[in-house]
Scaffold this motif. Structure first.
Motif: not given
Length: 67
Positions: A62-67
């Motif tokens: 998984h990855c965390h995309a900037p919001m």
């Protein structure tokens, strides 16, 4: 050809089944799982794991995309 044999290991198999045996890896892929006494008698000698557990690694993709 790059081969590895893991002798006398406990393997976590599909379906959560645990079996003691030998694992033959060829070119980075599991080639054979030797469990019966007849199969293990013919197994090439490799690294003796003395009952250590061999199981699939966990991959967290998984990855965390900037919001």
């Amino acid at each position: 050809m790059n081969n590895l044999v893991l002798n006398d290991c406990l393997m976590l198999l599909p379906g959560r089944e645990i079996k003691r045996g030998d694992l033959v890896i060829k070119n980075g892929t599991i080639a054979e799982i030797l469990i019966t006494p007849q199969e293990r008698a013919l197994s090439p000698k490799g690294i003796d794991l003395a009952g250590a557990i061999v199981m699939p690694g966990l991959v967290n993709a998984h990855c965390h995309a900037p919001m």
